[in-house]
Design an enzyme around this catalytic site. Structure first.
Site, PDB file in Angstrom:
ATOM      1  N   ASP A 309      20.883 -17.973  13.957  1.00  0.00           N
ATOM      2  CA  ASP A 309      21.606 -18.673  12.887  1.00  0.00           C
ATOM      3  C   ASP A 309      22.431 -19.776  13.523  1.00  0.00           C
ATOM      4  OD1 ASP A 309      22.440 -19.207  10.339  1.00  0.00           O
ATOM      5  OD2 ASP A 309      24.135 -17.813  10.421  1.00  0.00           O
ATOM      6  N   ASN A 317      26.945 -29.872   7.776  1.00  0.00           N
ATOM      7  CA  ASN A 317      26.413 -30.694   6.692  1.00  0.00           C
ATOM      8  C   ASN A 317      27.530 -31.424   5.963  1.00  0.00           C
ATOM      9  OD1 ASN A 317      23.636 -30.557   6.819  1.00  0.00           O
ATOM     10  ND2 ASN A 317      23.488 -28.683   5.596  1.00  0.00           N
ATOM     11  N   ASP A 326      19.526 -32.265   8.801  1.00  0.00           N
ATOM     12  CA  ASP A 326      18.082 -32.043   8.981  1.00  0.00           C
ATOM     13  C   ASP A 326      17.655 -32.340  10.411  1.00  0.00           C
ATOM     14  OD1 ASP A 326      17.868 -31.337   6.342  1.00  0.00           O
ATOM     15  OD2 ASP A 326      17.086 -33.275   5.660  1.00  0.00           O
ATOM     16  N   GLU A 345       3.361 -14.731  20.348  1.00  0.00           N
ATOM     17  CA  GLU A 345       4.765 -15.109  20.179  1.00  0.00           C
ATOM     18  C   GLU A 345       4.874 -16.252  19.169  1.00  0.00           C
ATOM     19  OE1 GLU A 345       6.368 -13.875  24.627  1.00  0.00           O
ATOM     20  OE2 GLU A 345       6.314 -15.993  24.056  1.00  0.00           O
ATOM     21  N   GLU A 353      19.362 -22.358   7.603  1.00  0.00           N
ATOM     22  CA  GLU A 353      19.623 -22.583   9.018  1.00  0.00           C
ATOM     23  C   GLU A 353      19.283 -21.364   9.862  1.00  0.00           C
ATOM     24  OE1 GLU A 353      23.542 -21.112   7.264  1.00  0.00           O
ATOM     25  OE2 GLU A 353      21.829 -22.315   6.640  1.00  0.00           O
TER      26      GLU A 353
END
Length: 441
Positions: A309, A317, A326, A345, A353
């Site tokens: 995270d 933002n 972005d 993987e 996010e």
């Protein structure tokens, strides 16, 4: 019934595929077959034309010969009967004032035409030849005997055949000569007549014409050669055109297939890839997680999952705007993508996010090493984040969970454990990773 339909469908499908793959060979074969049929057809057509021409000429010649005899009979012999010392008899050469009777006149006209026409023979013969024609006036070969017997029974018909006369292929045509009233009166009264009970309509004899066909056949063969050359040229041009068209068709088909394959791949990427970060999307993540979990369960191998995270991303933002937000996610995604190297993987965007990394055949220690490398790579980006409570640049919080898949656990439990570890990492100040594992130490 269903089995039969399935087999039939399979057979037709296989046949279609075979025809599609061998279409040029099949078309060339069909064109070759068509050329063969055309060659045979034109050959027999030429033969029929030669026969038809010979038949037409024979009918015209015999009709001319018969009409000449009738004209001589009615306009010469009948009128000379009124003159004394004039007699129409077969042996007219031996007496003074003698003239040939109509039959002799016709025979001699035929002989004269035969002598003047190269290879063409006119003959009149009968079962009852006059004494002066005993040697040549009767049938001379099997054909003439057959013609005489047939035309006695069918006087209105004709009798013809192609056969070799000597070394020449010839067309032999015959018609019956029938007794007319003037003929009956003459033949029944002549002293030298071999038969004196003739009746009107009876077959007196046969008129025959024999034509050589070699010259006509040579002309027909020359025509056939021209036709064959034209047909071969047409077939060659047709095959060349078909090869070009089919080649272009296959090239176009291949181009379309490549475009379809590219479009399909693009659609598959759209369906499985996150548009912003180009990582695997959440839907594909769930499928891959299930597949790799089952594989590790069969192998009884460790299975690790890292949930990530971006710390304080809402503040980022709000401070820098969504466009830079972005860009930040793209940079983070690139780091995560670089961290997966082995088969199976996968780095995925989990939502917003949040990110996830699937690490099959990776134990807790190895997963921690991956998380540490990710943390260091994120630090190296040095993406400014003035409103973060962890650092002055963008950082990640990560939760690591490791299990050995079995019937007693599930992927959902792995996700829950990793999520709990992530929660602990955030609670302990962010910019760190916390590991949870079910494996014995």
């Amino acid at each position: 019934m269903q089995l039969f339909q399935a087999k039939t469908s399979k057979f037709l499908k296989g046949l279609y595929q075979l025809l599609y793959k061998r279409v040029i060979i099949i078309l060339v074969t069909l064109l070759g077959l068509g050329l063969s049929i055309a060659v045979v057809g034109t050959y027999y057509l030429s033969i029929n034309l030669v026969d038809s021409q010979a038949m037409h000429y024979s009918k015209v010649a015999i009709k001319t010969l018969n009409e000449t005899g009738r004209y001589y009979s009615s306009n010469v012999v009948d009128r000379l009967k009124l003159i004394n010392d004039v007699e129409a008899i077969p042996e007219y050469h031996s007496i003074s004032g003698g003239i040939p009777n109509p039959a002799t006149f016709t025979i001699e006209i035929g002989d004269r035409l035969s002598n003047q026409s190269e290879g063409v023979i006119f003959r009149l013969y009968s079962d009852y030849p006059f004494p002066n024609r005993q040697a040549t006036g009767g049938p001379q070969d099997q054909f003439e005997h057959a013609a005489l017997n047939y035309l006695k029974k069918h006087p209105e018909a004709s009798f013809h055949r192609k056969e070799r006369v000597g070394n020449t292929l010839s067309f032999r045509y015959t018609e019956a000569v029938r007794m007319e009233a003037s003929c009956v009166a003459c033949h029944n009264t002549l002293p030298s007549s071999p038969k004196k009970d003739w009746k009107v309509g009876q077959v007196r004899g046969i008129v025959e014409i024999t034509q050589p066909l070699d010259h006509s056949m040579l002309i027909a063969q020359d025509g056939l050669k021209t036709i064959y050359i034209v047909l071969a040229t047409i077939i060659f041009l047709a095959i060349s055109g078909l090869v070009l068209v089919i080649g272009r068709f296959r090239s176009t088909t291949q181009e379309l297939e490549e475009k379809v394959a590219k479009r399909t791949a693009a659609l598959n990427r759209l369906a499985t890839t996150d548009g912003l970060t180009q990582l695997v999307n959440r839907r594909q993540f769930d499928q891959c997680l299930e597949q790799e979990w089952q594989r590790s369960q069969r192998q009884q191998a460790p299975f690790s999952l890292i949930l990530c995270d971006v710390d304080c991303f809402k503040n980022y933002n709000d401070t820098y705007g969504h466009q830079l937000g972005d860009n930040c996610l793209r940079h983070v995604a690139q780091v995560l993508q670089n961290s997966v190297r082995r088969s199976g993987e996968i780095a995925a965007r989990y939502g917003g996010e949040e990110f996830a990394i699937i690490l099959p055949n990776v134990n807790s220690v190895e997963a921690t090493q991956v998380a540490s490398a990710i943390r260091n790579a994120i630090h190296q980006l040095q993406i400014p984040h003035s409103t973060s409570i962890a650092q002055t640049y963008v950082t990640l919080s990560m939760g690591i969970a490791t299990m050995i898949p079995s019937l007693n656990n599930s992927p959902q439990e792995l996700i829950k454990a990793s999520d709990n570890a992530l929660y602990q990492a955030k609670a302990q100040g962010r910019d760190r990773y916390i590991s949870w594992n079910e494996m014995p130490s």
